[in-house]
Design an enzyme around this catalytic site. Structure first.
Site, mmCIF file in Angstrom:
data_model
loop_
_atom_site.group_PDB
_atom_site.id
_atom_site.type_symbol
_atom_site.label_atom_id
_atom_site.label_comp_id
_atom_site.label_asym_id
_atom_site.label_seq_id
_atom_site.Cartn_x
_atom_site.Cartn_y
_atom_site.Cartn_z
ATOM 1 N N ALA A 83 0.860 -1.187 0.000
ATOM 2 C CA ALA A 83 0.000 0.000 0.000
ATOM 3 C C ALA A 83 0.894 1.235 0.000
ATOM 4 O O ALA A 83 2.062 1.179 0.381
ATOM 5 C CB ALA A 83 -0.909 0.013 1.226
ATOM 6 N N GLU A 103 -5.998 -4.590 -8.661
ATOM 7 C CA GLU A 103 -5.708 -4.898 -7.249
ATOM 8 C C GLU A 103 -7.011 -4.943 -6.455
ATOM 9 O O GLU A 103 -7.266 -5.843 -5.670
ATOM 10 C CB GLU A 103 -4.772 -3.852 -6.651
ATOM 11 C CG GLU A 103 -3.352 -3.928 -7.190
ATOM 12 C CD GLU A 103 -2.489 -2.782 -6.713
ATOM 13 O OE1 GLU A 103 -3.026 -1.704 -6.362
ATOM 14 O OE2 GLU A 103 -1.251 -2.962 -6.694
ATOM 15 N N LYS A 121 4.569 3.817 5.654
ATOM 16 C CA LYS A 121 3.233 3.915 5.018
ATOM 17 C C LYS A 121 2.138 4.238 6.051
ATOM 18 O O LYS A 121 1.000 4.498 5.692
ATOM 19 C CB LYS A 121 2.896 2.607 4.310
ATOM 20 C CG LYS A 121 3.969 2.074 3.366
ATOM 21 C CD LYS A 121 4.219 2.992 2.196
ATOM 22 C CE LYS A 121 5.244 2.457 1.231
ATOM 23 N NZ LYS A 121 4.813 1.320 0.433
HETATM 24 O O1 DER Z 1 0.427 0.445 -6.636
HETATM 25 C C1 DER Z 1 0.163 -0.122 -5.580
HETATM 26 O O2 DER Z 1 -0.968 -0.162 -5.073
HETATM 27 C C2 DER Z 1 1.298 -0.727 -4.803
HETATM 28 O O3 DER Z 1 0.846 -1.780 -3.983
HETATM 29 C C3 DER Z 1 1.894 0.364 -3.955
HETATM 30 O O4 DER Z 1 0.857 0.941 -3.294
HETATM 31 C C4 DER Z 1 2.937 -0.131 -2.963
HETATM 32 O O5 DER Z 1 4.099 -0.185 -3.675
HETATM 33 P P1 DER Z 1 5.486 -0.418 -2.933
HETATM 34 O O6 DER Z 1 5.344 -1.769 -2.232
HETATM 35 O O7 DER Z 1 6.472 -0.462 -4.065
HETATM 36 O O8 DER Z 1 5.695 0.711 -1.978
#
Ligand code: DER
Length: 219
Positions: A83, A103, A121
């Protein structure tokens, strides 16, 4: 590497629940890639996976993991994905990787959505990360005008076409105090295909990577 730690924790979490017929829903992005790489070691313990993007399908296939069409599976026990932001209710902003629509579709089918993320996050309120919205190309300007009326600043993600052939507007400077309400408002704008708020269907479990180890947070 916090992303690797949470990815390995996710594999550990689901392994006991897998059997040779199991199909796993797999997300998109760098954290999801660590999950795929860790999962590959156990590829003989389950049937295969449903991918949330062409990029993820490719990575799975490169590991020799069978990729199934979502229409050919009766259901999914798990969906594992990263996320861009998560609030304390495990409501998410996703779509940094432009894969938000597939997704959200795969997450909707899965019984348990396990989100894997490093602690960068975790936020109290969603919206510092620009909120991605997938839009039918001809509706881009119309949708942008409606987003302005909602109080956001839409920025066209130039040069990006999604797996579904659509474009992305990223909404900046939106104070998201009601994620579910905004998710519904955005979905109601004609021309919007999907948006990166996962609030109607938040994650069920968050595996959060911190310098003190992986925290498991249940919704
Ligand atoms: O695009 C998306 O939803 C991905 O899951 C992103 O939110 C997370 O990407 P990362 O794991 O490279 O930070």
């Amino acid at each position: 590497q916090l992303k690797q730690a949470v990815a390995q924790a996710a594999v550990k979490e689901i392994l006991p629940r897998l059997d040779k017929h199991a199909v796993i829903g797999v997300g998109t992005g760098s954290t999801a890639n660590f999950f795929i790489d860790a999962l590959a070691a156990y590829k003989d313990d389950f049937a295969g996976a449903v991918a949330s993007s062409e990029a993820t399908a490719e990575r799975l296939k490169n590991h020799g993991i069978e990729v199934f069409d979502l229409n050919n599976v009766a259901g999914l026990e798990f969906y594992i994905d990263g996320a861009d932001e998560t609030n304390p209710h495990l409501e998410l902003i996703k779509g940094g990787g432009a894969a938000l629509t597939r997704e959200k579709i795969v997450a909707a089918v899965a019984k348990t959505f396990i989100c894997i993320a490093d602690d960068s996050k975790k936020v109290d309120f969603l919206g510092n990360f620009p909120l991605p919205v997938e839009v039918i190309p001809m509706a881009r300007s119309h949708v942008a005008r409606q987003i302005v009326r909602l109080g956001g600043d839409p920025v066209y993600r130039t040069g990006v076409v999604t797996d579904n052939g659509n474009v992305i507007l990223d909404i900046h400077n939106m104070q998201i105090t009601d994620p579910r309400g905004l998710e519904e408002q955005l979905n109601a704008i004609v021309g919007v295909v999907c948006n990166g708020l996962f609030a109607a269907r938040p994650a069920d479990v968050l595996l959060l990577g911190t310098k003190d180890g992986v925290q498991r947070i249940v919704n």
